[in-house]
Design a protein around this motif. Structure first.
Motif, short mmCIF file in Angstrom:
data_model
loop_
_atom_site.label_atom_id
_atom_site.label_comp_id
_atom_site.label_asym_id
_atom_site.label_seq_id
_atom_site.Cartn_x
_atom_site.Cartn_y
_atom_site.Cartn_z
N VAL A 1 4.96 -6.34 4.99
CA VAL A 1 4.88 -6.23 6.45
C VAL A 1 5.27 -4.82 6.89
O VAL A 1 4.63 -4.23 7.75
N ARG A 2 6.29 -4.26 6.27
CA ARG A 2 6.70 -2.90 6.64
C ARG A 2 5.58 -1.90 6.37
O ARG A 2 5.35 -0.99 7.16
N ALA A 3 4.87 -2.06 5.25
CA ALA A 3 3.75 -1.16 4.94
C ALA A 3 2.64 -1.30 5.97
O ALA A 3 2.07 -0.29 6.42
N ALA A 4 2.33 -2.52 6.35
CA ALA A 4 1.28 -2.74 7.35
C ALA A 4 1.66 -2.11 8.69
O ALA A 4 0.84 -1.44 9.33
N LEU A 5 2.90 -2.31 9.10
CA LEU A 5 3.33 -1.75 10.39
C LEU A 5 3.44 -0.23 10.34
O LEU A 5 3.12 0.45 11.32
N THR A 6 3.87 0.31 9.22
CA THR A 6 3.94 1.78 9.09
C THR A 6 2.55 2.40 9.21
O THR A 6 2.40 3.47 9.79
N ALA A 7 1.55 1.73 8.70
CA ALA A 7 0.18 2.24 8.78
C ALA A 7 -0.35 2.28 10.20
O ALA A 7 -1.36 2.93 10.48
N THR A 8 0.33 1.62 11.12
CA THR A 8 -0.09 1.68 12.52
C THR A 8 0.48 2.91 13.21
O THR A 8 0.08 3.22 14.33
N ARG A 9 1.38 3.61 12.56
CA ARG A 9 2.06 4.75 13.18
C ARG A 9 1.52 6.10 12.73
O ARG A 9 1.66 7.07 13.44
N ARG A 10 0.97 6.16 11.53
CA ARG A 10 0.52 7.45 10.99
C ARG A 10 -1.00 7.44 10.83
O ARG A 10 -1.55 6.62 10.12
N HIS A 11 -1.64 8.37 11.48
CA HIS A 11 -3.11 8.44 11.47
C HIS A 11 -3.65 8.72 10.07
O HIS A 11 -4.74 8.28 9.73
N CYS A 12 -2.87 9.44 9.25
CA CYS A 12 -3.36 9.79 7.92
C CYS A 12 -3.36 8.60 6.96
O CYS A 12 -4.02 8.64 5.93
N ASP A 13 -2.62 7.54 7.29
CA ASP A 13 -2.63 6.34 6.45
C ASP A 13 -3.95 5.60 6.61
O ASP A 13 -4.63 5.74 7.62
N ARG A 14 -4.26 4.79 5.62
CA ARG A 14 -5.43 3.93 5.74
C ARG A 14 -5.08 2.71 6.57
O ARG A 14 -4.04 2.66 7.20
N SER A 15 -5.89 1.72 6.56
CA SER A 15 -5.70 0.54 7.39
C SER A 15 -4.41 -0.20 7.04
O SER A 15 -3.91 -0.09 5.92
N PRO A 16 -3.87 -0.97 7.99
CA PRO A 16 -2.68 -1.76 7.70
C PRO A 16 -2.89 -2.74 6.55
O PRO A 16 -1.99 -2.98 5.76
N ILE A 17 -4.08 -3.28 6.46
CA ILE A 17 -4.37 -4.24 5.39
C ILE A 17 -4.35 -3.54 4.03
O ILE A 17 -3.78 -4.04 3.07
N PHE A 18 -4.95 -2.36 3.94
CA PHE A 18 -4.95 -1.61 2.70
C PHE A 18 -3.52 -1.27 2.29
O PHE A 18 -3.13 -1.45 1.14
N ALA A 19 -2.71 -0.82 3.24
CA ALA A 19 -1.32 -0.48 2.95
C ALA A 19 -0.54 -1.72 2.49
O ALA A 19 0.24 -1.65 1.54
N ALA A 20 -0.76 -2.84 3.15
CA ALA A 20 -0.07 -4.08 2.78
C ALA A 20 -0.49 -4.55 1.39
O ALA A 20 0.35 -4.98 0.60
N ARG A 21 -1.75 -4.47 1.09
CA ARG A 21 -2.22 -4.90 -0.24
C ARG A 21 -1.66 -4.01 -1.34
O ARG A 21 -1.35 -4.48 -2.42
N ARG A 22 -1.55 -2.72 -1.07
CA ARG A 22 -0.92 -1.82 -2.05
C ARG A 22 0.53 -2.22 -2.27
O ARG A 22 1.03 -2.22 -3.39
N ALA A 23 1.23 -2.58 -1.19
CA ALA A 23 2.63 -3.00 -1.30
C ALA A 23 2.73 -4.31 -2.07
O ALA A 23 3.69 -4.52 -2.83
N GLU A 24 1.77 -5.20 -1.91
CA GLU A 24 1.77 -6.48 -2.64
C GLU A 24 1.60 -6.25 -4.13
O GLU A 24 2.16 -6.98 -4.94
N GLN A 25 0.84 -5.23 -4.50
CA GLN A 25 0.56 -4.96 -5.91
C GLN A 25 1.60 -4.08 -6.57
O GLN A 25 1.61 -3.95 -7.79
#
Length: 81
Positions: A45-69
């Motif tokens: 959840v933290r990865a998904a929410l962080t991705a909403t703050r930084r334009h250089c990050d990819r989508s919240p879902i992509f960030a969350a899936r990376r955190a899951e793995q």
């Protein structure tokens, strides 16, 4: 929504996706309902929410899936072998 919140449109889109989720990824609100409010502190959840703050990050879902793995144990002893 972006204008009402005073945030850029890209950020409003990402926030909506992070909160609501998609057909194949449960959003933050669904996770809170299913797992309780403590899930907000989880790495996923933290990865998904962080991705909403930084334009250089990819989508919240992509960030969350990376955190899951990500491996749970990534301390220095884990890497030392």
């Amino acid at each position: 929504m972006a204008a009402d919140l005073g945030i850029p449109p890209w950020q409003a889109r990402r926030l909506t996706i992070a909160l609501r989720g998609t057909d194949d990824w449960p959003g933050v609100l669904a996770r809170i309902t299913a797992e309780g409010p403590d899930v907000v502190g989880s790495p996923v959840v933290r990865a998904a929410l962080t991705a909403t703050r930084r334009h250089c990050d990819r989508s919240p879902i992509f960030a969350a899936r990376r955190a899951e793995q990500a491996p749970a144990d990534v301390g220095p002893q884990h890497h030392a072998g």
